[in-house]
Write a protein that holds these residues in place. Structure first.
Motif, mmCIF file in Angstrom:
data_model
loop_
_atom_site.group_PDB
_atom_site.id
_atom_site.type_symbol
_atom_site.label_atom_id
_atom_site.label_comp_id
_atom_site.label_asym_id
_atom_site.label_seq_id
_atom_site.Cartn_x
_atom_site.Cartn_y
_atom_site.Cartn_z
ATOM 1 N N HIS A 1 0.839 -1.203 0.000
ATOM 2 C CA HIS A 1 0.000 0.000 0.000
ATOM 3 C C HIS A 1 0.868 1.245 0.000
ATOM 4 O O HIS A 1 2.078 1.198 0.205
ATOM 5 N N TYR A 2 0.225 2.397 -0.216
ATOM 6 C CA TYR A 2 0.938 3.622 -0.555
ATOM 7 C C TYR A 2 0.296 4.808 0.170
ATOM 8 O O TYR A 2 -0.790 4.702 0.714
ATOM 9 N N SER A 3 0.999 5.942 0.162
ATOM 10 C CA SER A 3 0.430 7.153 0.739
ATOM 11 C C SER A 3 0.407 8.241 -0.319
ATOM 12 O O SER A 3 1.146 8.183 -1.306
ATOM 13 N N LEU A 4 -0.432 9.238 -0.092
ATOM 14 C CA LEU A 4 -0.482 10.374 -1.017
ATOM 15 C C LEU A 4 0.783 11.212 -0.947
ATOM 16 O O LEU A 4 1.006 12.074 -1.796
ATOM 17 N N ALA A 5 1.621 10.964 0.055
ATOM 18 C CA ALA A 5 2.890 11.681 0.158
ATOM 19 C C ALA A 5 3.873 11.213 -0.909
ATOM 20 O O ALA A 5 4.945 11.791 -1.076
ATOM 21 N N GLU A 6 3.509 10.132 -1.642
ATOM 22 C CA GLU A 6 4.345 9.561 -2.699
ATOM 23 C C GLU A 6 5.689 9.082 -2.173
ATOM 24 O O GLU A 6 6.701 9.107 -2.879
ATOM 25 N N THR A 7 5.714 8.664 -0.918
ATOM 26 C CA THR A 7 6.893 8.026 -0.360
ATOM 27 C C THR A 7 6.920 6.573 -0.828
ATOM 28 O O THR A 7 5.945 6.073 -1.379
ATOM 29 N N PRO A 8 8.041 5.861 -0.612
ATOM 30 C CA PRO A 8 8.054 4.443 -0.984
ATOM 31 C C PRO A 8 6.929 3.684 -0.296
ATOM 32 O O PRO A 8 6.458 4.052 0.785
ATOM 33 N N SER A 9 6.507 2.620 -0.912
ATOM 34 C CA SER A 9 5.377 1.851 -0.399
ATOM 35 C C SER A 9 5.729 1.137 0.904
ATOM 36 O O SER A 9 6.895 1.063 1.296
ATOM 37 N N GLU A 10 4.704 0.617 1.554
ATOM 38 C CA GLU A 10 4.894 -0.292 2.669
ATOM 39 C C GLU A 10 4.236 -1.624 2.315
ATOM 40 O O GLU A 10 3.345 -1.686 1.459
ATOM 41 N N VAL A 11 4.692 -2.675 2.970
ATOM 42 C CA VAL A 11 4.157 -4.012 2.735
ATOM 43 C C VAL A 11 3.613 -4.546 4.050
ATOM 44 O O VAL A 11 4.339 -4.611 5.052
ATOM 45 N N LEU A 12 2.341 -4.900 4.051
ATOM 46 C CA LEU A 12 1.709 -5.468 5.231
ATOM 47 C C LEU A 12 1.767 -6.993 5.143
ATOM 48 O O LEU A 12 1.409 -7.582 4.122
ATOM 49 N N VAL A 13 2.231 -7.611 6.221
ATOM 50 C CA VAL A 13 2.231 -9.063 6.321
ATOM 51 C C VAL A 13 1.087 -9.471 7.241
ATOM 52 O O VAL A 13 1.062 -9.081 8.415
ATOM 53 N N ILE A 14 0.137 -10.234 6.717
ATOM 54 C CA ILE A 14 -0.920 -10.799 7.553
ATOM 55 C C ILE A 14 -0.493 -12.211 7.935
ATOM 56 O O ILE A 14 -0.202 -13.041 7.078
ATOM 57 N N GLN A 15 -0.427 -12.460 9.217
ATOM 58 C CA GLN A 15 -0.085 -13.780 9.717
ATOM 59 C C GLN A 15 -0.775 -13.980 11.064
ATOM 60 O O GLN A 15 -1.089 -13.019 11.773
ATOM 61 N N LYS A 16 -0.978 -15.224 11.442
ATOM 62 C CA LYS A 16 -1.725 -15.525 12.658
ATOM 63 C C LYS A 16 -0.830 -15.760 13.859
ATOM 64 O O LYS A 16 -1.275 -15.618 15.001
ATOM 65 N N GLY A 17 0.409 -16.150 13.639
ATOM 66 C CA GLY A 17 1.295 -16.485 14.746
ATOM 67 C C GLY A 17 2.432 -15.503 14.918
ATOM 68 O O GLY A 17 2.594 -14.555 14.153
ATOM 69 N N GLY A 18 3.222 -15.720 15.953
ATOM 70 C CA GLY A 18 4.364 -14.847 16.222
ATOM 71 C C GLY A 18 3.921 -13.463 16.618
ATOM 72 O O GLY A 18 3.031 -13.291 17.457
ATOM 73 N N GLN A 19 4.517 -12.459 16.023
ATOM 74 C CA GLN A 19 4.202 -11.070 16.375
ATOM 75 C C GLN A 19 2.952 -10.548 15.668
ATOM 76 O O GLN A 19 2.607 -9.380 15.807
ATOM 77 N N GLY A 20 2.266 -11.401 14.932
ATOM 78 C CA GLY A 20 1.039 -10.982 14.266
ATOM 79 C C GLY A 20 1.308 -10.140 13.039
ATOM 80 O O GLY A 20 2.381 -10.212 12.435
ATOM 81 N N ASN A 21 0.334 -9.321 12.658
ATOM 82 C CA ASN A 21 0.455 -8.510 11.441
ATOM 83 C C ASN A 21 1.515 -7.433 11.607
ATOM 84 O O ASN A 21 1.550 -6.727 12.629
ATOM 85 N N VAL A 22 2.336 -7.292 10.573
ATOM 86 C CA VAL A 22 3.493 -6.400 10.644
ATOM 87 C C VAL A 22 3.541 -5.521 9.397
ATOM 88 O O VAL A 22 3.327 -6.000 8.283
ATOM 89 N N GLU A 23 3.827 -4.233 9.601
ATOM 90 C CA GLU A 23 4.059 -3.318 8.495
ATOM 91 C C GLU A 23 5.567 -3.227 8.238
ATOM 92 O O GLU A 23 6.356 -3.033 9.161
ATOM 93 N N LEU A 24 5.953 -3.337 6.958
ATOM 94 C CA LEU A 24 7.360 -3.305 6.584
ATOM 95 C C LEU A 24 7.621 -2.162 5.612
ATOM 96 O O LEU A 24 6.773 -1.820 4.790
ATOM 97 N N ASP A 25 8.801 -1.588 5.704
ATOM 98 C CA ASP A 25 9.232 -0.596 4.731
ATOM 99 C C ASP A 25 9.427 -1.284 3.389
ATOM 100 O O ASP A 25 10.138 -2.279 3.278
ATOM 101 N N GLY A 26 8.797 -0.743 2.336
ATOM 102 C CA GLY A 26 8.828 -1.402 1.043
ATOM 103 C C GLY A 26 10.184 -1.417 0.374
ATOM 104 O O GLY A 26 10.432 -2.241 -0.507
ATOM 105 N N ASN A 27 11.069 -0.511 0.762
ATOM 106 C CA ASN A 27 12.392 -0.466 0.148
ATOM 107 C C ASN A 27 13.420 -1.328 0.860
ATOM 108 O O ASN A 27 14.458 -1.644 0.287
ATOM 109 N N SER A 28 13.145 -1.692 2.110
ATOM 110 C CA SER A 28 14.164 -2.404 2.886
ATOM 111 C C SER A 28 13.662 -3.666 3.562
ATOM 112 O O SER A 28 14.467 -4.472 4.037
ATOM 113 N N PHE A 29 12.337 -3.849 3.671
ATOM 114 C CA PHE A 29 11.721 -4.940 4.422
ATOM 115 C C PHE A 29 12.037 -4.862 5.923
ATOM 116 O O PHE A 29 11.906 -5.854 6.636
ATOM 117 N N GLN A 30 12.446 -3.704 6.385
ATOM 118 C CA GLN A 30 12.618 -3.519 7.822
ATOM 119 C C GLN A 30 11.276 -3.221 8.467
ATOM 120 O O GLN A 30 10.420 -2.559 7.876
#
Length: 515
Positions: A181-210
């Protein structure tokens, strides 16, 4: 760009200004024309490169009688003839190379830039599990120029990226889905990971996966709703919402989306609609263009449009207004009765002088007869009203692949093209396509017993990435020439991704989404 500098002049000017007993012994030193040429240099995060200037020695006879000083971000990092550089993040780095003719003491300064690009910004991201743990892989398609100015595509494969990019931290377990997903600020995208275990859903920086944050931090008071188990996230311009597995929606208002990501929090209580609401499907669309999506409310057997009305409310769940007469055999959009909604998606999304517009298609099943139908309609979203029109011809036709579909069947409709891909077979191991113009079904590829678990087209809908449960990712050509030939055309294939769960094409920026 180069700048001539007389190194000893920096000292000489000071001496001239402060000393009056100078005997006036000045010798003219001739510039012999020694300098190094560099321009913009591109590299990728984590890739070490060697940078060598194109040298011009002028009248200098001994080309070894030259000194080099490399400045990167105002810091001297090398005095070798070449610079070894490794970028750690996506950025443009300002640099200088000083080349000194040792015989004269004259130096030239050449300004250049190093552009550190992310190999993860676009390409194919793959969510998979290995040994019970969630992992992320990525396949980058990097353009490389070879002899004769020919550009070739280099496929670079990365595995277990989350652990590599987050100091050895595990991502989690029970992976479900990836959403860019993206923002109107036109910054690099982010990637949301949906998962049921561990730390649950996580947002990641689209350029680095951090990791950027965990989803619980996005809710008011950092408290997740009871029974929180999301299946979809949708990011409209001023409104974001989550579809939970129980059919509830959780929304947040983004009053100024140009501020970037994470500037508002989700409500802990579900969206309320008179008469109740149980969202069983969200029809995929290029909602950054249309600013709306279509929801299937299984509780009331109807379609509901959901769009951003203005920036001062929490969105607009409205009604589809149709004032004409439904064609014979056409299922009403406000009352599906016994008809089952198997699939729905947009096939054309665009702006016009009239408003936001979108063409949609559905596959419906009639339980009594077991027949399937392909049904289409058009929505004009002129805020706050959603107006429906129905094509005069072939608005509802019998779908010829009725004996192929199963509970595991996946669909992907190629936007603005006449093909709907779907999976079938006892093991969901066969890839078919429905030609919506010819109203015919064709086998594209048989994977011989290996289950298809994900598919996603690229930008432009000329390639289709297919993920198999056994960990193989295959990229197919889906241009018209391939359909005419009747034979699948494999562009690239890579195995070893554990057990694949999801595959997405990464657009990188908002304006490219679903193009």
């Amino acid at each position: 760009m180069k700048i001539r500098i007389l190194l000893y002049a920096l000292i000489g000017v000071w001496l001239f200004a402060s000393c009056f007993d100078d005997e006036g012994n000045y010798n003219y030193v001739e510039d012999r024309g020694v300098w190094g040429d560099l321009n913009v240099i591109s590299t990728y995060i984590g890739e070490e490169i060697e940078i060598a200037p194109e040298m011009h020695y002028g009248d200098l006879k001994d080309t070894m009688d030259v000194s080099f000083v490399w400045f990167v971000k105002d810091t001297v990092i090398s005095t070798d003839r070449t610079l070894h550089f490794k970028g750690e993040k996506s950025e443009t780095v300002n640099c200088y190379l000083y080349v000194t003719d040792n015989g004269t003491g004259i130096a030239s300064a050449t300004y250049f830039q190093i552009k550190v690009l992310s190999p993860f910004a676009t390409g194919w991201s793959i969510l998979y599990q290995r040994n019970g743990k969630s992992e992320i892989g990525h396949i980058s398609m990097l353009e490389k120029e070879v002899e004769g100015n020919v550009v070739e595509i280099e496929y670079r494969v990365y595995e277990d990226l989350y652990k590599q990019q987050n100091g050895g931290m595990e991502l989690g377990s029970q992976p479900v889905k990836l959403i860019e997903h993206y923002s109107l600020a036109e910054t690099p995208s982010e990637v949301l990971v949906i998962q049921k275990g561990g730390q649950g859903n996580v947002e990641l920086d689209g350029n680095s996966f951090q990791r950027v944050l965990n989803i619980y931090q996005e809710f008011i008071g950092e408290q997740l709703p009871t029974g929180f188990s999301p299946t979809d996230y949708v990011y409209l311009s001023y409104l974001h919402f989550i579809r939970n597995s129980d059919g509830n929606l959780y929304s947040r208002l983004v009053t100024n989306p140009r501020d970037g990501f994470h500037v508002a929090q989700f409500n802990n209580t579900p969206v309320y609609v008179a008469g109740g609401l149980r969202v069983e499907q969200v029809f995929p669309s290029a909602y950054y263009t249309t600013d709306m999506v279509i929801l299937y409310d299984g509780l009331n057997k109807r379609l509901l449009p959901f769009g951003t009305q203005v920036a001062t409310n929490t969105g607009n769940i409205g009604e589809l207004i149709f004032t004409g007469t439904y064609p014979d055999g056409y299922t009403r959009l406000d009352n599906f009765g016994d008809m089952e909604v198997i699939h729905g998606a947009s096939c054309n999304d665009f702006y016009s002088v009239y408003g936001n517009e979108c063409d949609y298609s559905m596959i419906l099943k009639e339980p009594q007869s077991g027949k399937y139908y392909y049904q289409t309609f058009h929505v004009l979203y002129k805020k706050p009203t959603f107006t429906v029109t129905i094509p005069e011809k072939d608005a509802c036709v019998e779908f010829p692949g009725e004996n192929l579909l199963t509970e595991k069947t996946l669909f992907w409709l190629l936007k603005q093209r006449a093909y709907l891909f779907f999976t079938a077979g006892t093991n969901n191991d066969k890839l078919y396509y429905y030609d919506t113009k010819k109203k015919s079904v064709h086998l594209y590829k048989d994977f011989d017993g290996v289950e298809i678990v994900a598919m996603h087209p690229n930008k432009g809908f000329t390639q289709l990435g297919v993920g198999l449960k056994n960990g193989t990712f295959t990229l197919f050509d889906i241009t018209d020439a391939t359909f005419i030939s009747g034979q699948p055309n494999v562009i690239y294939s890579k195995d070893g991704f554990g057990e694949i769960v999801d595959v997405i094409y990464r657009y990188g920026v908002r304006k490219e989404y679903w193009m």
